[in-house]
Design an enzyme around this catalytic site. Structure first.
Site, PDB file in Angstrom:
ATOM      1  N   SER A   1      -6.132  -3.387  -7.140  1.00 32.21           N
ATOM      2  CA  SER A   1      -6.081  -4.760  -7.623  1.00 32.21           C
ATOM      3  C   SER A   1      -6.788  -5.678  -6.643  1.00 32.21           C
ATOM      4  O   SER A   1      -6.929  -5.357  -5.453  1.00 32.21           O
ATOM      5  CB  SER A   1      -4.619  -5.203  -7.765  1.00 32.21           C
TER       6      SER A   1
ATOM      7  N   TYR B   1       3.540  -6.591  -4.189  1.00 31.36           N
ATOM      8  CA  TYR B   1       2.382  -6.061  -4.910  1.00 31.36           C
ATOM      9  C   TYR B   1       1.158  -5.997  -4.000  1.00 31.36           C
ATOM     10  O   TYR B   1       0.458  -4.976  -3.958  1.00 31.36           O
ATOM     11  CB  TYR B   1       2.114  -6.940  -6.135  1.00 31.36           C
TER      12      TYR B   1
END
Length: 305
Positions: A173, A186
């Site tokens: 990501s 995250y």
């Protein structure tokens, strides 16, 4: 080799690789055939995982789907078969548990064969600020988004090395390139996943296993439901990404043996700026693009999914 010759070799190859990359920006490389490859995708019951399964199936690959969602897996299998999958297999696997990964991996090797394309796609996010995040969920984010990659690589990489053939794909990501407010779990997991994938790539190069390729994918927020509620401040410049578009870009990157894929392209430029801008200027840039408060409207995927 003496210093002069080695330096000359370095300069020549350095310039060659730069020119090669510029050429491939204009003229895409030839796409490899994935027909007959055994593609294992974690987190395949929904979102990008399901789309990748369908697209690899349409290209003639054998697809192996892992997830904890049986209903979602059934839908993914059905769609893959509708798109031409000659062989499609699904397994319930909890990627937060090492022994479950090893157990199901052994089952796959016995029932399907050696995996030749491994796509670590399974991912979760808490969506809260660090001090509001329960310890158990912090553990689970790291287990699913990062530590699971250790065990899937240990399970399937040896056969790739032995055959000098395979492809390791890490769906990371943009959150693995820059820290974000409300994304401590995250970002940490994705930073680690990128570092791990890069390290294994270096190991393969050091071992001269040139047939084992690596692709690291760093997309912005994808409109799959995982980040439901998140809104783009400037949708024409840095939009929420269409899942179909992202899946197709990933397929193309894998087939062209592209090592790094940032989506959208503006991320390449922003990442370059981050490498030398002062911290205050970087924060200003993030604020301008709405990244500082982007998680304020986060809802996430409904529990039933």
């Amino acid at each position: 080799m003496n210093f002069f010759l080695e330096t000359l070799k370095f300069i020549v190859l350095f310039i060659y690789y730069l020119l090669e990359s510029l050429v491939f920006l204009v003229v895409p490389g030839r796409k490899k055939n994935v027909s007959g490859e055994i593609v294992l995708i974690t987190g395949a019951a929904s979102g990008i995982g399901r789309l990748l399964a369908v697209k690899f199936a349409s290209l003639g690959a054998t697809v192996v789907l892992w997830d904890i969602n049986q209903e979602g897996l059934n839908c993914a299998v059905k769609q893959a078969r509708e798109n031409g999958a000659g062989r499609v297999h699904s397994y319930i696997c909890d990627c937060s548990k090492r022994q479950d990964i090893y157990r199901v991996a052994d089952q796959v090797k016995k029932e399907v064969g050696d995996v030749t394309i491994l796509i670590n796609n399974a991912g979760i996010v808490i969506g809260k600020r660090f001090l509001d995040s329960p310890d158990s969920l912090l553990d689970k984010t790291m287990d699913v988004n990062t530590i699971a990659h250790f065990w899937t690589y240990k399970a399937f990489l040896p056969a790739m090395i032995a055959a000098n053939h395979g492809h390791l794909v890490s769906i990371a990501s943009c959150a693995g390139l820059c820290g974000g407010n409300g994304l401590s779990d995250y970002c940490s997991s994705k930073f680690a996943a990128i570092g791990f994938a890069e390290s294994i790539d270096m190991e393969m190069r050091a071992l001269r296993k040139t047939g084992v390729k690596t692709t690291i994918v760093c997309p912005y927020f994808i409109n799959t439901g995982m980040f439901d509620g998140v809104k783009a401040k400037w949708p024409h410049t840095l939009p929420l990404l269409d899942p179909e578009y992202v899946a197709q870009k990933i397929i193309s990157a894998v087939r062209q043996n592209q090592e790094i894929l940032f989506i959208p392209r503006i991320i390449y430029f922003l990442y370059f700026l981050k490498s030398f801008l002062p911290v205050k200027a970087t924060v200003l840039l993030l604020d301008y693009f709405g990244c500082l408060d982007v998680m304020d409207t986060f809802k996430g995927r409904p529990k039933k999914e």
